[in-house]
Scaffold this active site. Structure first.
Site, PDB file in Angstrom:
ATOM      1  N   ASP A 151       7.026 -22.450 -39.773  1.00  0.00           N
ATOM      2  CA  ASP A 151       5.979 -23.169 -40.508  1.00  0.00           C
ATOM      3  C   ASP A 151       5.648 -24.499 -39.817  1.00  0.00           C
ATOM      4  O   ASP A 151       4.493 -24.909 -39.749  1.00  0.00           O
ATOM      5  CB  ASP A 151       6.446 -23.441 -41.942  1.00  0.00           C
ATOM      6  CG  ASP A 151       6.968 -22.203 -42.621  1.00  0.00           C
ATOM      7  OD1 ASP A 151       6.172 -21.458 -43.210  1.00  0.00           O
ATOM      8  OD2 ASP A 151       8.188 -21.965 -42.535  1.00  0.00           O
ATOM      9  N   ARG A 156       7.507 -13.880 -50.916  1.00  0.00           N
ATOM     10  CA  ARG A 156       8.818 -13.714 -50.285  1.00  0.00           C
ATOM     11  C   ARG A 156       9.913 -13.560 -51.335  1.00  0.00           C
ATOM     12  O   ARG A 156      10.873 -12.826 -51.134  1.00  0.00           O
ATOM     13  CB  ARG A 156       9.110 -14.911 -49.380  1.00  0.00           C
ATOM     14  CG  ARG A 156       8.174 -15.032 -48.179  1.00  0.00           C
ATOM     15  CD  ARG A 156       8.528 -16.254 -47.353  1.00  0.00           C
ATOM     16  NE  ARG A 156       7.652 -16.389 -46.184  1.00  0.00           N
ATOM     17  CZ  ARG A 156       6.598 -17.179 -46.141  1.00  0.00           C
ATOM     18  NH1 ARG A 156       6.260 -17.888 -47.207  1.00  0.00           N
ATOM     19  NH2 ARG A 156       5.864 -17.267 -45.050  1.00  0.00           N
ATOM     20  N   ARG A 165       3.508 -23.808 -36.896  1.00  0.00           N
ATOM     21  CA  ARG A 165       2.134 -23.584 -37.355  1.00  0.00           C
ATOM     22  C   ARG A 165       1.438 -24.913 -37.645  1.00  0.00           C
ATOM     23  O   ARG A 165       0.278 -25.118 -37.265  1.00  0.00           O
ATOM     24  CB  ARG A 165       2.147 -22.721 -38.626  1.00  0.00           C
ATOM     25  CG  ARG A 165       2.546 -21.275 -38.399  1.00  0.00           C
ATOM     26  CD  ARG A 165       2.854 -20.573 -39.715  1.00  0.00           C
ATOM     27  NE  ARG A 165       3.039 -19.134 -39.528  1.00  0.00           N
ATOM     28  CZ  ARG A 165       3.749 -18.356 -40.337  1.00  0.00           C
ATOM     29  NH1 ARG A 165       4.349 -18.875 -41.396  1.00  0.00           N
ATOM     30  NH2 ARG A 165       3.863 -17.064 -40.101  1.00  0.00           N
ATOM     31  N   HIS A 189      10.952 -21.982 -47.413  1.00  0.00           N
ATOM     32  CA  HIS A 189      10.072 -21.226 -46.513  1.00  0.00           C
ATOM     33  C   HIS A 189       9.241 -20.324 -47.415  1.00  0.00           C
ATOM     34  O   HIS A 189       9.574 -19.166 -47.641  1.00  0.00           O
ATOM     35  CB  HIS A 189      10.897 -20.410 -45.522  1.00  0.00           C
ATOM     36  CG  HIS A 189      10.070 -19.477 -44.679  1.00  0.00           C
ATOM     37  ND1 HIS A 189       8.984 -19.899 -43.934  1.00  0.00           N
ATOM     38  CD2 HIS A 189      10.168 -18.143 -44.473  1.00  0.00           C
ATOM     39  CE1 HIS A 189       8.465 -18.853 -43.297  1.00  0.00           C
ATOM     40  NE2 HIS A 189       9.161 -17.775 -43.614  1.00  0.00           N
TER      41      HIS A 189
END
Length: 314
Positions: free
Chosen positions: A151, A91, A154, A178
């Site tokens: 997240d 990212r 998840r 993140h």
């Protein structure tokens, strides 16, 4: 849930994430009006039409196009525009391209919707949240990132599946970046009222199993991107959930990414800790217990984000 009355959400970017977020907001009734803005005329017009064709089955109005006027009157503006993450790409490697996009985009959005709360979803979301706050000059509660809300979802799904309970009964958070330095707050993770390591509803969790679950969460996006090219469905739902917390003034506790002002000894860097999210935006929650190891991991996460911000020279 019912539609939030007299509320306007604008989603900036009609790519896979923006379109999924607009769709999730439409079917969840997150706002009474959903606008979609993009500079790609054929793409945004097609997405608006596709959404509008389904409004018989919802209570929201759909507008959009390439004219920035569609942003006017927005209570929340969600920014998903930017270059997408490719297989094997971190990212943080996206940062420079997407910062340049924000520098051109945010002042124009602010001019059209000066009273809006801005939610960043574009990656790397923590770096871009720092930059966005600097560009706009808005207080951190009014320009923040989606952070580790996805997240955390998840993580809770994996724990719930392993424990054989409803996901809503799992109380555990991913915090920090993140990205690759994120980590779970195991010290206060619970299933119902039971600490995660004391769970006896089935096979007990071991520290090794928890480490494996944390690793799976950190790598989940890469797995999805390899298989289908992008993550869009779950982040669309996560973004819609954050929007609802704002428009409904819920004061919901969500791990969004805000520029911290001394919390946990961190200053001027955006990362995710549990925050109160409501009509005035997002505020880091006071009194969240971190173990000494977790405080160290949070500082390491902040250092990674700071290094990326500094490397941009902005």
């Amino acid at each position: 849930m019912g539609v939030v009355e007299n509320s306007k959400l604008t989603v900036v970017g009609a790519g896979s994430v923006g379109a999924s977020l607009a769709y999730a907001a439409l079917i969840r009734g997150s706002a009474s009006e959903i606008a979609l803005y993009d500079i790609a005329a054929e793409k945004v017009e097609a997405e608006v039409l596709d959404l509008a064709h389904g409004t018989q089955f919802t209570d929201a109005r759909v507008t959009g196009g390439t004219d920035l006027a569609v942003v006017e009157g927005s209570h929340v503006v969600v920014v998903t525009a930017g270059a997408k993450q490719h297989p094997g790409q971190s990212r943080l490697e996206l940062a420079d391209t997407n910062v340049r996009i924000l520098e051109g985009l945010l002042p124009a959005l602010q001019q059209r919707a000066p009273d809006a709360i801005f939610l960043l979803v574009t990656n790397p979301v923590d770096v871009l949240t720092v930059v966005a706050q600097r560009i706009t000059g808005l207080p951190p509660n009014r320009v923040f990132g989606s952070g580790t809300v996805l997240d955390t979802s998840r993580l809770r799904w994996l724990l719930a599946r392993r424990a054989g309970v409803a996901t809503s009964s799992v109380h555990a958070d991913i915090v920090g970046e993140h990205g690759d330095t994120e980590f779970p707050l195991w010290s206060n993770a619970r299933i119902g009222p039971v600490p995660i390591l004391d769970w006896r509803g089935g096979d007990p969790f071991t520290l090794g199993q928890l480490d494996e679950i944390a690793h799976e969460v950190r790598n989940a996006a890469y797995t999805v991107i390899r298989g289908k090219g992008a993550t869009n469905s779950a982040i669309g739902l996560a973004g819609a959930r954050i929007v609802e917390a704002i428009l409904d003034d819920e004061h919901a506790v969500l791990p969004v990414s805000t520029v911290l002002d001394g919390q946990h000894g961190i200053e001027g860097i955006a990362l995710s800790v549990p925050c109160l999210v409501g009509g005035d935006g997002a505020f880091p929650l006071e009194g969240v217990p971190f173990s000494s190891d977790e405080e160290g991991l949070l500082r390491a996460s902040a250092d990674a984000i700071r290094a990326s911000v500094e490397s941009l020279g902005r």
